[in-house]
Scaffold this active site. Structure first.
Site, PDB file in Angstrom:
ATOM      1  N   HIS A  84       1.278  -5.039  -4.601  1.00  8.69           N
ATOM      2  CA  HIS A  84       0.052  -4.520  -3.972  1.00  8.69           C
ATOM      3  C   HIS A  84      -1.134  -4.523  -4.931  1.00  8.69           C
ATOM      4  CE1 HIS A  84       3.352  -2.760  -1.625  1.00  8.69           C
ATOM      5  NE2 HIS A  84       2.511  -2.443  -0.660  1.00  8.69           N
TER       6      HIS A  84
ATOM      7  N   HIS B 289       2.645   0.257  10.123  1.00 15.13           N
ATOM      8  CA  HIS B 289       1.635   1.139   9.528  1.00 15.13           C
ATOM      9  C   HIS B 289       0.353   0.366   9.256  1.00 15.13           C
ATOM     10  CE1 HIS B 289       3.668  -0.436   5.877  1.00 15.13           C
ATOM     11  NE2 HIS B 289       2.746   0.080   5.084  1.00 15.13           N
TER      12      HIS B 289
ATOM     13  N   GLU C  42       4.544  -6.031   6.521  1.00 15.79           N
ATOM     14  CA  GLU C  42       5.618  -5.970   5.523  1.00 15.79           C
ATOM     15  C   GLU C  42       6.993  -6.233   6.137  1.00 15.79           C
ATOM     16  OE1 GLU C  42       3.407  -3.019   2.316  1.00 15.79           O
ATOM     17  OE2 GLU C  42       4.905  -2.177   3.640  1.00 15.79           O
TER      18      GLU C  42
HETATM   19  C1  DHB Z   1       1.860   3.715   2.215  1.00 20.60           C
HETATM   20  C2  DHB Z   1       2.683   2.698   2.719  1.00 20.60           C
HETATM   21  C3  DHB Z   1       2.843   1.504   1.986  1.00 20.60           C
HETATM   22  O1  DHB Z   1       3.615   0.468   2.434  1.00 20.60           O
HETATM   23  C4  DHB Z   1       2.214   1.333   0.770  1.00 20.60           C
HETATM   24  O2  DHB Z   1       2.436   0.182   0.095  1.00 20.60           O
HETATM   25  C5  DHB Z   1       1.380   2.335   0.270  1.00 20.60           C
HETATM   26  C6  DHB Z   1       1.212   3.520   0.995  1.00 20.60           C
HETATM   27  C7  DHB Z   1       1.696   4.999   2.960  1.00 20.60           C
HETATM   28  O3  DHB Z   1       2.191   5.141   4.092  1.00 20.60           O
HETATM   29  O4  DHB Z   1       1.065   5.927   2.419  1.00 20.60           O
HETATM   30 FE    FE Z   2       3.299  -1.309   1.148  1.00 19.43          FE
END
Ligand code: DHB
Ligand code: FE
Length: 297
Positions: free
Chosen positions: A59, A192, A239
């Site tokens: 990331h 998400h 993802e």
């Molecule tokens: C969150 C989810 C992720 O996949 C990530 O890489 C960083 C944060 C989260 O839900 O806060």
């Molecule tokens: Fe992530």
């Protein structure tokens, strides 16, 4: 020949790492989530892998927007973690398996995957959090990290990632220099979205569909375009690509050993899946003291 003992997919939300660092696993808020990893830990204990091949998405710790490989394979003797700004403790280095890494790299290039080989590679929360969830006392395995770009569009398609996993599976089958028991791990997801007008977006029906279909009919998930996947799962729900790569590596037939789904963990629909390629469930039955084979969703 390496033996693929099975596959595991897990979310990698940084808040999980923070909860572990603060010792919150048994608090009412976190207990159901952490308890769901018990069967996965038991299964790993029984399956006894020597190596974990881990599909994850960096990331911004090792790769950034200025130079973002679509696929990158680690070929280092160890992999370090570093502070990403989430407030997570920096973890101890992970032992690599350069010999296996180079065999995978050679075979993947032979199969026309133009990957980046990395003799130095920092691993971020997408790698460290699932490792800590699966092996709380530290991983008794060497690792081969494989990064898939989910950050800078254009992203590889679900089908391409599944095929990457299949090629990794074939390379593992061909690996003949030394016996290896390999678990294949995919991290991230499920639905998400962390930013923009749909921040907080979660799609439970789609997640449930993914958790069902990825075991028995993964090809039905490979037909989505990246754009469709973003619409269905959210900007970061892509993802799922790492889950598909893991599933491709495990082979044509797979059976569910264990799964869990919980909404939300931080901003994410958290998913966990453990599968075996041979469908005998021996390792899991052993881990459960001989009780039932497969835990249905
Ligand atoms: C969150 C989810 C992720 O996949 C990530 O890489 C960083 C944060 C989260 O839900 O806060
Ligand atoms: Fe992530």
């Amino acid at each position: 020949m390496a033996t693929i003992v099975g596959g595991v997919a897990s979310s990698h939300v940084p808040a999980i790492g923070a909860a572990i660092a603060r010792g919150l696993q048994q608090t009412p808020q976190w207990k159901p989530f952490f308890d769901a990893y018990g069967p996965a830990q038991d299964w790993l204990e029984a399956a006894k892998p020597d190596v974990a091949v881990v599909f994850y998405n960096d990331h911004g710790l090792n790769f950034f927007l200025d130079a973002m490989p679509t696929f990158a394979v680690g070929a280092a003797s160890e992999y370090r973690n570093a502070d990403e700004g989430w407030g997570l403790p920096v973890t101890a280095p992970f032992a690599g398996d350069p010999d296996l890494s180079w065999r995978l790299i050679e075979d993947l290039v032979e199969e026309e995957f133009d990957i980046t080989s990395c003799q130095k590679m920092l691993v971020d929360h997408a790698f460290t959090v699932p490792m800590k969830l699966l092996w709380p006392d530290g991983p008794p395995v060497r690792v081969v990290p494989i990064h898939i770009n989910t950050v800078q569009h254009p992203l590889p398609s679900p089908e391409r990632c599944f095929r990457l996993g299949q090629a990794v599976g074939r390379a593992l089958e061909r690996y003949g220099d030394e016996d290896r028991r390999v678990v294949v791990i995919g991290t991230g997801g499920l639905s998400h979205q962390l930013d923009g007008s749909r921040a907080g977006f979660i799609n439970r029906p789609f997640d449930k569909l993914c958790l069902e279909q990825i075991v028995d009919e993964p090809l039905s998930l490979t037909h989505y375009s990246v754009r469709e996947l973003v619409a269905l799962a959210g900007g970061q729900g892509v993802e799922l690509l790492m889950w598909l790569a893991m599933r491709g590596a495990v082979g044509n037939r797979a059976c569910r050993v264990h799964s869990h789904y919980q909404v939300p963990i931080s901003n994410t629909a958290a998913g966990l899946l453990v599968i075996e390629p041979d469908c005998h469930g021996e390792a899991f039955a052993l881990a459960q003291g001989g009780r039932g084979l497969f835990d249905r969703l």
